[in-house]
Design a protein around this motif. Sequence first.
Motif, PDB file in Angstrom:
ATOM      1  N   GLY A 131       7.857   6.283 -13.600  1.00 43.08           N
ATOM      2  CA  GLY A 131       8.876   7.271 -13.949  1.00 43.08           C
ATOM      3  C   GLY A 131       8.310   8.606 -14.404  1.00 43.08           C
ATOM      4  O   GLY A 131       8.927   9.651 -14.177  1.00 43.08           O
ATOM      5  N   TYR A 132       7.141   8.576 -15.062  1.00 41.00           N
ATOM      6  CA  TYR A 132       6.563   9.811 -15.590  1.00 41.00           C
ATOM      7  C   TYR A 132       5.272  10.197 -14.863  1.00 41.00           C
ATOM      8  O   TYR A 132       4.517  11.023 -15.357  1.00 41.00           O
ATOM      9  CB  TYR A 132       6.277   9.658 -17.087  1.00 41.00           C
ATOM     10  CG  TYR A 132       7.529   9.506 -17.920  1.00 41.00           C
ATOM     11  CD1 TYR A 132       8.188  10.620 -18.441  1.00 41.00           C
ATOM     12  CD2 TYR A 132       8.059   8.254 -18.183  1.00 41.00           C
ATOM     13  CE1 TYR A 132       9.327  10.489 -19.206  1.00 41.00           C
ATOM     14  CE2 TYR A 132       9.206   8.098 -18.946  1.00 41.00           C
ATOM     15  CZ  TYR A 132       9.836   9.222 -19.454  1.00 41.00           C
ATOM     16  OH  TYR A 132      10.978   9.091 -20.210  1.00 41.00           O
ATOM     17  N   GLY A 133       5.058   9.595 -13.711  1.00 43.63           N
ATOM     18  CA  GLY A 133       3.837   9.881 -12.964  1.00 43.63           C
ATOM     19  C   GLY A 133       3.918  11.079 -12.048  1.00 43.63           C
ATOM     20  O   GLY A 133       2.950  11.408 -11.354  1.00 43.63           O
ATOM     21  N   PHE A 134       5.081  11.740 -12.054  1.00 48.62           N
ATOM     22  CA  PHE A 134       5.266  12.904 -11.188  1.00 48.62           C
ATOM     23  C   PHE A 134       5.747  14.076 -12.044  1.00 48.62           C
ATOM     24  O   PHE A 134       6.955  14.299 -12.184  1.00 48.62           O
ATOM     25  CB  PHE A 134       6.279  12.599 -10.086  1.00 48.62           C
ATOM     26  CG  PHE A 134       5.940  11.378  -9.265  1.00 48.62           C
ATOM     27  CD1 PHE A 134       5.111  11.479  -8.161  1.00 48.62           C
ATOM     28  CD2 PHE A 134       6.438  10.126  -9.615  1.00 48.62           C
ATOM     29  CE1 PHE A 134       4.791  10.360  -7.409  1.00 48.62           C
ATOM     30  CE2 PHE A 134       6.125   9.004  -8.874  1.00 48.62           C
ATOM     31  CZ  PHE A 134       5.295   9.120  -7.769  1.00 48.62           C
ATOM     32  N   PRO A 135       4.828  14.827 -12.647  1.00 48.16           N
ATOM     33  CA  PRO A 135       5.222  15.918 -13.550  1.00 48.16           C
ATOM     34  C   PRO A 135       6.148  16.937 -12.909  1.00 48.16           C
ATOM     35  O   PRO A 135       6.925  17.597 -13.602  1.00 48.16           O
ATOM     36  CB  PRO A 135       3.879  16.551 -13.924  1.00 48.16           C
ATOM     37  CG  PRO A 135       2.866  15.473 -13.712  1.00 48.16           C
ATOM     38  CD  PRO A 135       3.372  14.674 -12.553  1.00 48.16           C
ATOM     39  N   SER A 136       6.082  17.069 -11.590  1.00 47.29           N
ATOM     40  CA  SER A 136       6.942  18.041 -10.918  1.00 47.29           C
ATOM     41  C   SER A 136       8.417  17.680 -11.033  1.00 47.29           C
ATOM     42  O   SER A 136       9.282  18.516 -10.779  1.00 47.29           O
ATOM     43  CB  SER A 136       6.547  18.148  -9.445  1.00 47.29           C
ATOM     44  OG  SER A 136       6.675  16.891  -8.803  1.00 47.29           O
ATOM     45  N   MET A 137       8.721  16.423 -11.411  1.00 40.24           N
ATOM     46  CA  MET A 137      10.113  15.995 -11.521  1.00 40.24           C
ATOM     47  C   MET A 137      10.676  16.227 -12.914  1.00 40.24           C
ATOM     48  O   MET A 137      11.772  15.759 -13.223  1.00 40.24           O
ATOM     49  CB  MET A 137      10.241  14.518 -11.166  1.00 40.24           C
ATOM     50  CG  MET A 137       9.946  14.217  -9.718  1.00 40.24           C
ATOM     51  SD  MET A 137      10.457  12.559  -9.246  1.00 40.24           S
ATOM     52  CE  MET A 137       9.965  11.611 -10.652  1.00 40.24           C
ATOM     53  N   ALA A 140      14.110  17.331 -13.118  1.00 39.85           N
ATOM     54  CA  ALA A 140      15.134  16.438 -12.559  1.00 39.85           C
ATOM     55  C   ALA A 140      15.134  15.132 -13.352  1.00 39.85           C
ATOM     56  O   ALA A 140      14.627  14.106 -12.890  1.00 39.85           O
ATOM     57  CB  ALA A 140      14.862  16.174 -11.079  1.00 39.85           C
ATOM     58  N   PRO A 141      15.672  15.135 -14.579  1.00 43.29           N
ATOM     59  CA  PRO A 141      15.614  13.935 -15.430  1.00 43.29           C
ATOM     60  C   PRO A 141      16.327  12.733 -14.830  1.00 43.29           C
ATOM     61  O   PRO A 141      15.950  11.592 -15.097  1.00 43.29           O
ATOM     62  CB  PRO A 141      16.274  14.400 -16.727  1.00 43.29           C
ATOM     63  CG  PRO A 141      17.125  15.567 -16.332  1.00 43.29           C
ATOM     64  CD  PRO A 141      16.379  16.240 -15.225  1.00 43.29           C
ATOM     65  N   LEU A 147      13.718   6.308 -11.216  1.00 33.39           N
ATOM     66  CA  LEU A 147      12.445   5.671 -10.887  1.00 33.39           C
ATOM     67  C   LEU A 147      12.049   4.651 -11.952  1.00 33.39           C
ATOM     68  O   LEU A 147      11.585   3.551 -11.633  1.00 33.39           O
ATOM     69  CB  LEU A 147      11.349   6.731 -10.738  1.00 33.39           C
ATOM     70  CG  LEU A 147      11.431   7.621  -9.494  1.00 33.39           C
ATOM     71  CD1 LEU A 147      10.343   8.683  -9.535  1.00 33.39           C
ATOM     72  CD2 LEU A 147      11.312   6.792  -8.221  1.00 33.39           C
ATOM     73  N   SER A 148      12.237   5.006 -13.220  1.00 28.66           N
ATOM     74  CA  SER A 148      11.931   4.052 -14.287  1.00 28.66           C
ATOM     75  C   SER A 148      12.824   2.822 -14.188  1.00 28.66           C
ATOM     76  O   SER A 148      12.369   1.686 -14.366  1.00 28.66           O
ATOM     77  CB  SER A 148      12.118   4.718 -15.657  1.00 28.66           C
ATOM     78  OG  SER A 148      11.158   5.726 -15.872  1.00 28.66           O
ATOM     79  N   GLY A 149      14.103   3.054 -13.886  1.00 26.42           N
ATOM     80  CA  GLY A 149      15.033   1.940 -13.772  1.00 26.42           C
ATOM     81  C   GLY A 149      14.738   1.033 -12.594  1.00 26.42           C
ATOM     82  O   GLY A 149      14.981  -0.174 -12.661  1.00 26.42           O
ATOM     83  N   LEU A 150      14.193   1.579 -11.521  1.00 29.96           N
ATOM     84  CA  LEU A 150      13.909   0.771 -10.340  1.00 29.96           C
ATOM     85  C   LEU A 150      12.804  -0.246 -10.576  1.00 29.96           C
ATOM     86  O   LEU A 150      12.772  -1.295  -9.927  1.00 29.96           O
ATOM     87  CB  LEU A 150      13.522   1.681  -9.161  1.00 29.96           C
ATOM     88  CG  LEU A 150      14.656   2.489  -8.529  1.00 29.96           C
ATOM     89  CD1 LEU A 150      14.099   3.476  -7.510  1.00 29.96           C
ATOM     90  CD2 LEU A 150      15.675   1.561  -7.873  1.00 29.96           C
TER      91      LEU A 150
END
Length: 338
Positions: A131-137, A140-141, A147-150
Motif C-alpha cells: 500500500g505504501y510502496g508507491f510514493p507517487s500515489m 490518491a489515498p 492496495l492495502s485492503g487487497l
Amino acid sequence: AKRHTVTVSSSSPAGLRTISATAECIADPTMLPGNRREAFLLRLGLFVRPDCLRSQSFPNAAFCCFDRNVYLWPRLKAPSRMPINNPKEVLALVERAASDKISLPVRKILILAFLAGAYISMGGLFSIVIGYGFPSMASAPGLQRLLSGLVFPLGLMLVVFAGAELFTGNNAVLVPGALGRRYGWRKVLENWMLVYIGNFVGSLFFACFLVKLPGMLSAEAWRSAAVGVAEAKVSMPWLTVFLRGIGANWLVCLAVWLGLSANDVAGRLLGLFFPIMCFVAIGYEHSVANMFFIPLGMMHGASVTVSDFLFANLVPATLGNIVGGAIFVGGIYWYVNK
C-alpha cells in the motif's frame, strides 16, 4: 458388525480384486438436514476412491467419502454437499466450532493465539509494503487504501485455514453458545482474555524479530508509513476509535460467517476476502492489527508513548471490536436463527 464383500477396482495388470471389509451400521455421517439415514462405515484398511467401489451385498448401494472414511448407503443415493450453507447451518457450525474452542487447554489456546497474532501481523506488513510502496500515489489515498485492503486479508485466511485463535473472531463465534447456555459466560471471558494475551505477544514478536531487526522497512517510504500510521491511530478521539472498532469487527466477523457458509476452498476464500478488504480500505480500527501497527511505528521512531498506545487506541478499539462482533454478528444471528 455384519461383514460385506466389497469389490475394489484396481489399475494394476491383475484388474479387479476383491477384499472383505467390516461394515459398521452408523447414523448418516454427513449431518445434513434431510439426510439422517442409516449408513455403513467401511473399514477397508487401504485408500480407495469411492467411485471405484462395488458391493456384492448391496448392488445398488452408493458410496461417498466424508472425514477420510468411506461410507455406504444401502439402496440410497449418496447425499451430496450443497455449495452453500444457509444461516441456520452456519450457526450450527459456529456453535460446534465454539465448543471445540472452549474445550482447548490453556497452553494450546495461548499457542494458537500467538500464531493468530503473527498471522495478522503478516497481513499488516504485506499491506504496508504494497500500500505504501508507491510514493507517487500519495495524492490518491483511495488507491493506497485499496492496495492495502487487497493484500491484508492474507492474515485472516491464515488464521482460518491454518488454524489459530483470533480474539476478534472469537468475539462472535463464542457468543451463540453462551446465549444458548451450552457453556457459561465465564468460559467465554476466560477464552477472550487468554486469546487477547496470545495475540498481543504474537504481534509484538513478529513486529520486533521479523520486521524491525531484519530491517524489512529500511526504505524511507515504508519507515515513514509505519510511523505515520502509528501516530495517526493514537491521534483520534476516543469515541471515534470506539465506533471504528465496531465497524471493523462487524466486517471481520461477517467474513468468518461468510467463510463458513461455503463448503469449498474457493468459496471460503471469497467469503473471507471481501469484508476484510472493505474494512481496511474504509479505515476501521482492528485491535489485533493495531497490536502490530502501533508498536511497529514506535520501534521506528513514532512519537507515541505506551500510554497513548493503550488508552488512546487499543482500549477503545478492543471495546468496539467486542460490540461489533458479539452483538452485531454473534448475538443477532443467534437470535434470528435459534
